[in-house]
Enzyme design. Structure first.
Site, PDB file in Angstrom:
ATOM      1  N   HIS A 180       0.834  -1.085  -0.217  1.00 24.92           N
ATOM      2  CA  HIS A 180       0.118   0.194   0.060  1.00 24.92           C
ATOM      3  C   HIS A 180       0.823   1.120   0.012  1.00 24.92           C
ATOM      4  O   HIS A 180       1.034   1.615   0.910  1.00 24.92           O
ATOM      5  CB  HIS A 180      -0.898  -0.230   1.060  1.00 24.92           C
ATOM      6  CG  HIS A 180      -2.079   1.009   1.288  1.00 24.92           C
ATOM      7  ND1 HIS A 180      -3.206   0.875   2.066  1.00 24.92           N
ATOM      8  CD2 HIS A 180      -1.926   2.288   0.620  1.00 24.92           C
ATOM      9  CE1 HIS A 180      -3.912   2.075   1.714  1.00 24.92           C
ATOM     10  NE2 HIS A 180      -3.235   2.714   0.884  1.00 24.92           N
ATOM     11  N   HIS A 221       1.663   5.227  -2.235  1.00 20.36           N
ATOM     12  CA  HIS A 221       1.071   6.095  -3.084  1.00 20.36           C
ATOM     13  C   HIS A 221       2.257   6.977  -3.647  1.00 20.36           C
ATOM     14  O   HIS A 221       3.105   7.597  -2.866  1.00 20.36           O
ATOM     15  CB  HIS A 221       0.438   7.316  -2.726  1.00 20.36           C
ATOM     16  CG  HIS A 221      -1.077   6.662  -1.914  1.00 20.36           C
ATOM     17  ND1 HIS A 221      -2.348   6.504  -2.732  1.00 20.36           N
ATOM     18  CD2 HIS A 221      -1.370   6.416  -0.995  1.00 20.36           C
ATOM     19  CE1 HIS A 221      -3.277   6.135  -1.879  1.00 20.36           C
ATOM     20  NE2 HIS A 221      -2.717   5.719  -0.782  1.00 20.36           N
ATOM     21  N   PHE A 222       2.749   6.463  -4.903  1.00 18.20           N
ATOM     22  CA  PHE A 222       3.866   7.240  -5.547  1.00 18.20           C
ATOM     23  C   PHE A 222       3.459   8.020  -6.499  1.00 18.20           C
ATOM     24  O   PHE A 222       4.656   8.975  -6.988  1.00 18.20           O
ATOM     25  CB  PHE A 222       4.817   6.358  -6.214  1.00 18.20           C
ATOM     26  CG  PHE A 222       5.827   5.339  -5.503  1.00 18.20           C
ATOM     27  CD1 PHE A 222       5.777   5.506  -4.106  1.00 18.20           C
ATOM     28  CD2 PHE A 222       6.459   4.454  -6.129  1.00 18.20           C
ATOM     29  CE1 PHE A 222       6.392   4.682  -3.411  1.00 18.20           C
ATOM     30  CE2 PHE A 222       7.397   3.516  -5.408  1.00 18.20           C
ATOM     31  CZ  PHE A 222       7.110   3.591  -3.989  1.00 18.20           C
ATOM     32  N   ARG A 223       2.195   8.646  -6.606  1.00 15.78           N
ATOM     33  CA  ARG A 223       1.789  10.021  -7.150  1.00 15.78           C
ATOM     34  C   ARG A 223       2.168   9.992  -8.845  1.00 15.78           C
ATOM     35  O   ARG A 223       2.324  11.137  -9.123  1.00 15.78           O
ATOM     36  CB  ARG A 223       2.311  11.195  -6.500  1.00 15.78           C
ATOM     37  CG  ARG A 223       2.091  11.240  -4.999  1.00 15.78           C
ATOM     38  CD  ARG A 223       0.699  11.187  -4.414  1.00 15.78           C
ATOM     39  NE  ARG A 223       0.396  11.580  -3.221  1.00 15.78           N
ATOM     40  CZ  ARG A 223      -0.809  10.964  -2.748  1.00 15.78           C
ATOM     41  NH1 ARG A 223      -1.555  10.520  -3.011  1.00 15.78           N
ATOM     42  NH2 ARG A 223      -0.704  11.312  -1.253  1.00 15.78           N
ATOM     43  N   HIS A 264     -10.859   0.365   0.795  1.00 13.56           N
ATOM     44  CA  HIS A 264     -10.777   1.687   1.631  1.00 13.56           C
ATOM     45  C   HIS A 264     -12.207   1.810   2.337  1.00 13.56           C
ATOM     46  O   HIS A 264     -13.181   2.174   1.699  1.00 13.56           O
ATOM     47  CB  HIS A 264     -10.425   2.879   1.057  1.00 13.56           C
ATOM     48  CG  HIS A 264     -10.216   4.140   2.067  1.00 13.56           C
ATOM     49  ND1 HIS A 264      -9.128   4.899   1.732  1.00 13.56           N
ATOM     50  CD2 HIS A 264     -11.016   4.659   2.930  1.00 13.56           C
ATOM     51  CE1 HIS A 264      -9.468   5.908   3.001  1.00 13.56           C
ATOM     52  NE2 HIS A 264     -10.488   5.664   3.564  1.00 13.56           N
ATOM     53  N   HIS A 277      -5.771  -0.355   5.585  1.00 12.33           N
ATOM     54  CA  HIS A 277      -5.616   0.498   6.964  1.00 12.33           C
ATOM     55  C   HIS A 277      -6.761   0.243   7.852  1.00 12.33           C
ATOM     56  O   HIS A 277      -7.543   1.388   8.152  1.00 12.33           O
ATOM     57  CB  HIS A 277      -5.272   1.627   6.635  1.00 12.33           C
ATOM     58  CG  HIS A 277      -5.899   2.420   5.402  1.00 12.33           C
ATOM     59  ND1 HIS A 277      -7.487   2.214   5.223  1.00 12.33           N
ATOM     60  CD2 HIS A 277      -5.567   3.332   4.480  1.00 12.33           C
ATOM     61  CE1 HIS A 277      -7.794   2.799   4.194  1.00 12.33           C
ATOM     62  NE2 HIS A 277      -6.585   3.393   3.596  1.00 12.33           N
ATOM     63  N   ASN A 293      -6.589   9.620   6.526  1.00  8.26           N
ATOM     64  CA  ASN A 293      -7.674   8.590   6.199  1.00  8.26           C
ATOM     65  C   ASN A 293      -7.467   7.175   6.199  1.00  8.26           C
ATOM     66  O   ASN A 293      -6.575   6.787   5.496  1.00  8.26           O
ATOM     67  CB  ASN A 293      -8.600   9.128   5.049  1.00  8.26           C
ATOM     68  CG  ASN A 293      -8.587  10.581   4.853  1.00  8.26           C
ATOM     69  OD1 ASN A 293      -8.767  11.236   6.031  1.00  8.26           O
ATOM     70  ND2 ASN A 293      -8.924  11.031   3.777  1.00  8.26           N
ATOM     71  N   ASP A 340       0.745   2.697   3.949  1.00 12.89           N
ATOM     72  CA  ASP A 340      -0.016   3.868   3.101  1.00 12.89           C
ATOM     73  C   ASP A 340       0.894   5.094   2.856  1.00 12.89           C
ATOM     74  O   ASP A 340       0.303   6.198   3.071  1.00 12.89           O
ATOM     75  CB  ASP A 340      -1.401   4.124   3.946  1.00 12.89           C
ATOM     76  CG  ASP A 340      -2.412   4.833   3.387  1.00 12.89           C
ATOM     77  OD1 ASP A 340      -2.169   5.259   2.259  1.00 12.89           O
ATOM     78  OD2 ASP A 340      -3.403   5.554   4.025  1.00 12.89           O
ATOM     79  N   HIS A 400       2.547  14.388   0.605  1.00 13.66           N
ATOM     80  CA  HIS A 400       1.942  15.562   0.466  1.00 13.66           C
ATOM     81  C   HIS A 400       2.945  16.864   0.694  1.00 13.66           C
ATOM     82  O   HIS A 400       3.918  16.671   1.442  1.00 13.66           O
ATOM     83  CB  HIS A 400       0.802  15.726   1.371  1.00 13.66           C
ATOM     84  CG  HIS A 400      -0.333  14.794   1.040  1.00 13.66           C
ATOM     85  ND1 HIS A 400      -1.109  15.065  -0.184  1.00 13.66           N
ATOM     86  CD2 HIS A 400      -0.809  13.846   1.910  1.00 13.66           C
ATOM     87  CE1 HIS A 400      -2.157  14.097  -0.115  1.00 13.66           C
ATOM     88  NE2 HIS A 400      -2.116  13.190   0.741  1.00 13.66           N
TER      89      HIS A 400
END
Ligand code: DOR
Length: 425
Positions: free
Chosen positions: A60, A62-64, A178, A231, A277, A304, A308
């Site tokens: 899990h 997030h590499f954007r 999610h 999560h 979240n 996760d 940001h």
């Protein structure tokens, strides 16, 4: 060939726990046993006092990439992963454009193939992660998506969820979910309770999570599909997963380091850096997460990792700030510091949840140390203390900055190559 000499070799897949050596030949582990150093080795790693374990697997992140590369991209995400001891990561689908179509998937898989570790990708379950129309799951799976997830968003419509579960059963892959029903959320990322009241705002109630976990566990029981719950943050939801497993549902669940470490009060200390979240919840919820990790209800630890920028985090109000925190570079040390050293989990169990269990979710060959198997290995010092300061990630949104942690990655090896060495990059 590389010789790793004198480390404590821990392999949760077989239960092996012994001080021994390991030879890497090309991309594979050739032998495990005692070996004399000699000229045939291009490198000898002295691992005395260190733990030698399978390369970590994070299902899990997030590499954007594509779309938000100022926050992270596949290179910087990979750099963060290897520094954290990971040799396999599974990227989420909330990219820009979303990972709901062949062109975007092909773009990322082409880049992923050039990375020194295994960067895998899920496709979204629904078009634009809107929860309405299913993507062409056959086609995206065929092209190389390892599974499906609308992570970041719940699939509120039960009929859509049921159809998605039936489809993943046919495709023999998991759906990762999610679980937060938006209708029960006033402000996301902050637990509805004492702290949200103190801040004078509504929050995200644990019931928002509980109801969807209950629904999807029962749908999974009915369909026989592989459901992976991402999560977990609510104690009731942990109970629900325990119950569903007992009934025979093919459910797996993950917890993040922040949910087994922090509680809702972190929002008062770290502000939006603790906004995530689903939110950090109460001490009781955290206790139930740890109990879930202990009795196997929660199979997997996943980060996760959610980069940001300051611009997204430091908005005028907490409500406006983005949710999420980075996690790849602190995950192992948080597990060692907060679970192993505090007596909640033995090291072998911690590693099981970071290697073989996540590898099994996606039927991956890694996550274990086997002769003839992939030479994906992490070597770490379980006692070394360090302070969280700088990151290889392009973002630094972590509430753990300044924290003194125990357990430090010394080497990460993937496909037989040293892809990270402490202090060398
Ligand atoms: O806090 C979160 N941030 N939770 C998620 O599920 C998504 C993530 C993000 O992409 O920023």
């Amino acid at each position: 060939m590389i010789l790793i000499k004198g480390g404590r070799v821990l392999d949760p897949a077989t239960g092996r726990d012994e001080i021994t050596d390991l030879i890497i030949d090309g991309e594979h582990i050739a032998r495990i046993g005692f070996f004399m150093p000699g000229p045939e080795y291009e490198k000898i790693i002295h691992a005395e006092g260190k733990i030698v374990a399978p390369g970590l697997v994070d299902v899990h992140v997030h590499f954007r990439d594509p779309g938000l590369s100022d926050l992270e991209d596949i290179q910087s995400g990979t750099a963060a992963a290897v520094a954290g001891g990971f040799t396999t990561v599974v990227c989420m689908a909330n990219t820009k454009p979303e990972m709901d179509n062949p062109a975007t998937l092909e773009y990322i898989l082409e880049k992923a193939a050039k990375m020194p570790i295994h960067v895998l990708q899920v496709a979204s379950v629904t078009e634009g992660l809107q929860g309405r129309e299913l993507v062409d799951m056959d086609e995206l799976k065929e092209l190389g998506a390892v599974g499906f997830s609308d992570d970041g968003h719940a699939i509120a419509d039960t009929s859509v969820m049921l159809k998605a579960l039936q489809k993943v059963k046919e495709l023999d892959c998991p759906i990762s979910v999610h679980e937060e029903d938006e209708v029960l959320i006033e402000n996301n990322g902050i637990n509805e309770g004492q702290v949200s009241q103190q801040l004078g705002m509504g929050g995200a109630s644990h019931t928002a999570e509980d109801v969807l976990v209950a629904r999807d566990c029962m749908l999974a029981l009915q369909t026989g599909s592989k459901l992976h719950i991402q999560h977990l943050s609510s104690g009731n939801a942990v109970e629900m997963v325990r119950f569903a497993k007992k009934m025979g549902a093919q459910v797996t669940a993950e917890a993040t380091p922040h949910h087994f470490t922090l509680t809702e009060s972190a929002v008062l200390t770290y502000g939006s850096y603790a906004k995530v979240n689903p939110p950090l919840r109460t001490f009781e919820d955290k206790k139930k997460i740890i109990e879930g990790l202990q009795d196997g209800t929660i199979d997997i630890i996943a980060t996760d990792h959610a980069p940001h920028s300051d611009a997204r985090k430091k908005k005028k109000t907490l409500q406006q700030a983005s949710s999420g925190m980075i996690g790849l570079e602190t995950s192992l040390a948080l597990g060692i510091t907060k679970l192993v050293h505090e007596g909640y989990l033995p090291m072998m169990k911690l590693l099981e949840k970071m290697t073989v269990n996540p590898a099994n979710l996606y039927q991956l060959p890694g996550g274990r140390l086997a002769e003839g198997g992939p030479a994906d290995i992490v070597i770490f010092d379980p006692e070394e203390k360090w302070t969280v300061k700088e990151f290889y990630s392009r973002s630094h949104n972590s509430p753990f900055v300044g924290e003194r942690l125990t357990g430090r990655v010394k080497y990460t090896i993937c496909n037989g190559n040293i892809v990270y060495q402490d202090g060398m990059q």
